[in-house]
Each structure stands twice: as C-alpha cells, then as structure tokens.
Write a protein that holds these residues in place. Structure first.
Motif, PDB file in Angstrom:
ATOM      1  N   UNK A 342      37.559  38.431  74.871  1.00  0.00           N
ATOM      2  CA  UNK A 342      37.147  38.689  76.245  1.00  0.00           C
ATOM      3  C   UNK A 342      36.781  40.148  76.483  1.00  0.00           C
ATOM      4  N   UNK A 343      37.351  41.064  75.692  1.00  0.00           N
ATOM      5  CA  UNK A 343      37.049  42.485  75.890  1.00  0.00           C
ATOM      6  C   UNK A 343      35.907  42.971  75.004  1.00  0.00           C
ATOM      7  N   UNK A 344      35.900  42.570  73.745  1.00  0.00           N
ATOM      8  CA  UNK A 344      34.914  43.049  72.785  1.00  0.00           C
ATOM      9  C   UNK A 344      33.802  42.051  72.521  1.00  0.00           C
ATOM     10  N   UNK A 345      34.167  40.758  72.532  1.00  0.00           N
ATOM     11  CA  UNK A 345      33.171  39.734  72.239  1.00  0.00           C
ATOM     12  C   UNK A 345      33.312  39.127  70.869  1.00  0.00           C
ATOM     13  N   UNK A 346      34.342  39.529  70.118  1.00  0.00           N
ATOM     14  CA  UNK A 346      34.660  38.927  68.826  1.00  0.00           C
ATOM     15  C   UNK A 346      36.175  38.862  68.685  1.00  0.00           C
ATOM     16  N   UNK A 347      36.634  38.050  67.746  1.00  0.00           N
ATOM     17  CA  UNK A 347      38.067  37.890  67.511  1.00  0.00           C
ATOM     18  C   UNK A 347      38.267  37.566  66.038  1.00  0.00           C
ATOM     19  N   UNK A 348      39.480  37.140  65.687  1.00  0.00           N
ATOM     20  CA  UNK A 348      39.783  36.853  64.286  1.00  0.00           C
ATOM     21  C   UNK A 348      40.007  35.366  64.018  1.00  0.00           C
ATOM     22  N   UNK A 349      40.334  34.606  65.057  1.00  0.00           N
ATOM     23  CA  UNK A 349      40.760  33.220  64.850  1.00  0.00           C
ATOM     24  C   UNK A 349      39.628  32.225  65.102  1.00  0.00           C
ATOM     25  N   UNK A 350      39.536  31.236  64.225  1.00  0.00           N
ATOM     26  CA  UNK A 350      38.524  30.190  64.377  1.00  0.00           C
ATOM     27  C   UNK A 350      38.676  29.479  65.720  1.00  0.00           C
ATOM     28  N   UNK A 354      35.830  28.912  68.568  1.00  0.00           N
ATOM     29  CA  UNK A 354      35.445  27.577  69.033  1.00  0.00           C
ATOM     30  C   UNK A 354      35.546  27.461  70.543  1.00  0.00           C
ATOM     31  N   UNK A 355      36.513  28.117  71.121  1.00  0.00           N
ATOM     32  CA  UNK A 355      36.722  28.050  72.565  1.00  0.00           C
ATOM     33  C   UNK A 355      35.604  28.731  73.344  1.00  0.00           C
ATOM     34  N   UNK A 356      34.997  29.781  72.757  1.00  0.00           N
ATOM     35  CA  UNK A 356      34.036  30.599  73.487  1.00  0.00           C
ATOM     36  C   UNK A 356      32.584  30.415  73.070  1.00  0.00           C
ATOM     37  N   UNK A 362      28.264  34.483  75.486  1.00  0.00           N
ATOM     38  CA  UNK A 362      28.746  34.519  74.097  1.00  0.00           C
ATOM     39  C   UNK A 362      27.744  33.867  73.139  1.00  0.00           C
ATOM     40  N   UNK A 363      26.458  34.022  73.435  1.00  0.00           N
ATOM     41  CA  UNK A 363      25.432  33.407  72.591  1.00  0.00           C
ATOM     42  C   UNK A 363      25.413  33.981  71.186  1.00  0.00           C
ATOM     43  N   UNK A 364      26.032  35.132  70.977  1.00  0.00           N
ATOM     44  CA  UNK A 364      26.036  35.766  69.657  1.00  0.00           C
ATOM     45  C   UNK A 364      26.996  35.111  68.681  1.00  0.00           C
ATOM     46  N   UNK A 365      27.943  34.309  69.171  1.00  0.00           N
ATOM     47  CA  UNK A 365      28.998  33.816  68.286  1.00  0.00           C
ATOM     48  C   UNK A 365      28.485  32.854  67.220  1.00  0.00           C
TER      49      UNK A 365
END
Length: 423
Positions: A342-350, A354-356, A362-365
């Motif tokens: 929510x702050x950066x736009x990326x995370x570590x967990x699958x 999947x949630x975002x 979040x079109x970049x994911x």
C-alpha cells in the motif's frame, strides 16, 4: 515456544505478551530494539507505523534510526565488522549480502515452510548464502516497461507507424520493436524513451538486463565462478544501448540521468516509454492518470525477457544481544507485509500480490510477475566484492562505452580488473 512464534502471518497484534521472559531475554540495553533503515524510504514508514503494535505485543520499544541510501551500506559494513553493533535489525539491499554476510544471523528458523512458500520468485535464493537464509524479504521488484497508453491507442499514430515501419503499432516486446517505437515517438520535444547513464548501480543494472536478454547466464561471473565479461552478450547489450543513443531517441543529457530524473521526464509528458522499477507506475498513474499509463513486462532480446530483481530484506546483525526478540520482530513484520504494497506498490508475499493485482492503481503487478517469472531474469552475482566491482569497474565501463568507447576493448580491460579484484 515463545508466544510470538505462534502468530503466523498476523497483520495486527492480537495477543499481549505476559512477561519479558516469554518474549525474549532481558539485557543491559533494556527493552528497546534498534532498527536501521534507509531514510525517507517505505521501510522507514512501515517500521514507524508498526512500532506501537510490536510494543503492545512484546513490551519492546522499537527505535528506528535512519541513514540516506548513499551511506547505509558503509554504516552496515562498519557495524557488521565491529565486535558490538549499534543496531539489532537492518533493512538490506540484496546486492550488499555478499559483503555483509559474515556479520548477519541466519534466520531460516523464523518462517514456517508455508510462509517460505508464499514468497515471490527468487526471494529465498536471493537471500541465501552458504546454505543459510540471512534475511526475511520485505519486497521484490524489477524493471518493467511503462508506456503512454493514450499515444499507443491514437488512430493517427497507429496509421503513421504502419506506414513507416510496415507493421502495427503495439507495446514493444522485442529490442527491434522497442527501438522502432522509440524513434517513432521522438519528435516535437518528446523522446521515445530514456536511458539511465548516470554513474551508479542503476546504469549497471540497465546494461546487465540487456545482457541477460542477449543470453548472459550468471552475470559477470558464470556459474563456475569464472569472469565472463568477454562473452558476446555483454558487448551486444552495450551496442544496443549505443544504437538507442545514435538514434537520438533518448535525451541528449542521458549521462547525467538517473532513475528519478527519467521518471520525472515521463511524468511531465516528455517520454513515451521508460524501462523502470515497477513501483514507479503508482506515481506516474497519479500524475498523468491511469487512463494514460500502461505497464507491460520487460522487453526481450534474442534470449527473451530478462531483468534483475531488486529486493530488500530485514536482517539481524549477529553482534546484537537481542537476537531472539529480533527474530520475533522479523516474524511480526512478515505478517505486516501488505503495508509495503500500500505504501510502495510492491511486497514480498504471493498472497499480497494476488490480493492487489486486479485493483485500480496496481496495473504494474502483473507486468512485474511476468518479468520475475521469465527464465532469463536472474539475481546479481553472490560474490563478496560485488559492490566494489560495480562501483569501480562496471559503472565507469558503461559510461566509457556510451561516450563512444569500443565495447569489446573496454570489456576486455574490465575482465582483467574484475579478475584482479577476485584474486
């Protein structure tokens, strides 16, 4: 087993620890856990936002210290080499692990097998040295292609492009397409794309990504530990970059442009495309509007799509005298991983991806996931002297060749320098 270890993937603190002994042994420094992060980064924001929850859960105050990125590595290196470090936990860029690994505590016992399986591709391997996981991942990232959707969908542009190049104007997937599109959109104060030419790790990363796309395997050193800069893929990558320069498709001051400067040019409407870290999509979509900004996987060369991940980890300094509560902190922060999304736009967990991935903003994911899953995407080499090699040999090499140096001759010189550093 301590109470904290029973909290698997919790996003908020649900239980208050009953005693200091249950949460971690007391020591002369009291109940304070010292965290070192990059100043102004999402790591600082998340660390501060979650501190109260961890204190409520454990009774330990979280003290967050910050250092600019430019000085963070040097500070960590000094602390990991000392007999007594100032900090217990630090946020670490993946490229620093080889030089710092002797001063970091193995943390493979922090996460369960199920939690490890929820990590995005390459994160476990990227943080593992000599068989030990040295950090819990906070986020993963890589370069993707951001482009102006409105320009690509404009009927007049589509007609003109087909007349000039003989095929349909689409979001580029290959080197040739990317070069054609960049030339096409370069006119009337707009450039087709940008290139990171400023001295530093990002220019090296950009070059090595083109090298992976040209077939490099192992990056600078092969899987047997042999320096392989004279492999033709590195020269092909530099020559392709030179072609973009000669085409005039990038700003003339490219040798002074870094990632942020190129992103600003894109957001100002002066670039039609950029190959950049995926999280920059959020700022571009905010500035230009989601209807004008698209995200696609990284482009591919003869060997296909290739990129270099840019993950960060939370690690425990082995000099810390609060290792057990520090492990609890890493476990707790794993449960807070959504905050990085929510702050950066990326995370570590699958599961967080999947949630975002289908949400607005979040079109970049999906572009990032496709890039990370590509066979030619690979981590930086896990060698102790990587930071030195990148700074003293590879960054100057890229600048020399882009200024009109001979790629093969400069690579041969760099090969000997790297061999000398590695002994």
């Amino acid at each position: 087993m301590r109470m904290i270890r029973k909290i698997v993937g919790a996003l908020t603190a649900l239980t208050v620890c009953g005693s200091l002994t249950a949460c971690g042994a007391s020591n002369a420094d009291g109940k304070t856990l010292s965290i070192l992060v990059e100043g102004g980064s999402p790591a600082e924001t998340v660390a501060k936002d979650t501190a109260a929850g961890f204190e409520k859960l454990t009774g330990y105050n979280v003290k967050v210290d910050t250092v600019p990125y430019s000085g963070l590595y040097d500070k960590l290196k000094a602390e990991t080499m000392s007999r007594r470090g100032v900090h217990d936990v630090a946020f670490i860029d993946v490229g620093w692990f080889p030089a710092l690994k002797k001063g970091l505590l193995p943390v493979e016992d922090v996460l369960s097998q199920g939690e490890l399986n929820d990590l995005m591709p390459m994160l476990r391997d990227g943080g593992t040295f000599d068989g030990h996981l040295l950090g819990v991942p906070t986020w993963t990232n890589s370069k993707v292609l951001l482009y102006r959707k409105d320009l690509f969908s404009d009927p007049a542009n589509k007609k003109a492009f087909k007349q000039r190049y003989g095929y349909e104007l689409t979001v580029p997937k290959t080197w040739d397409q990317y070069r054609d599109v960049a030339k096409f959109f370069t006119h009337d104060g707009m450039y087709g794309t940008g290139m990171i030419g400023a001295t530093g790790s990002d220019s090296v990363t950009g070059w090595l990504e083109f090298a992976t796309q040209a077939g490099a395997d192992g990056l600078v050193v092969d899987k047997n530990g042999k320096v392989d800069l004279t492999d033709g893929s590195y020269a092909k990558a530099l020559e392709y970059m030179r072609e973009l320069v000669k085409d005039g498709s990038i700003p003339a001051d490219y040798l002074s442009l870094g990632t942020s400067e190129i992103s600003n040019l894109f957001n100002q409407g002066k670039l039609a495309m950029q190959l950049t870290w995926s999280h920059f999509y959020k700022s571009s979509a905010s500035e230009l509007g989601e209807d004008k900004v698209g995200a696609a996987p990284m482009i591919g060369g003869s060997a296909g799509i290739g990129a270099i991940p840019g993950p960060w980890y939370e690690s425990i300094l082995s000099n810390s005298n609060k290792q057990e509560i520090a492990k609890d902190y890493l476990k707790y922060m794993y449960g807070q991983n959504e905050r990085y999304m929510t702050s950066l736009g990326v995370a570590a967990r699958r599961s967080v991806f999947s949630k975002y991935e289908n949400k607005s903003g979040y079109a970049h994911l999906k572009a990032l996931e496709a890039t990370l899953d590509s066979p030619q995407t690979q981590n930086r080499p896990a060698i102790r002297a990587w930071t030195e090699i990148e700074t003293e040999v590879l960054s100057p090499l890229v600048q020399k060749v882009l200024k009109n140096g001979n790629a093969e001759a400069e690579l041969a010189k760099a090969q000997k320098k790297v061999e000398g550093i590695l002994g």
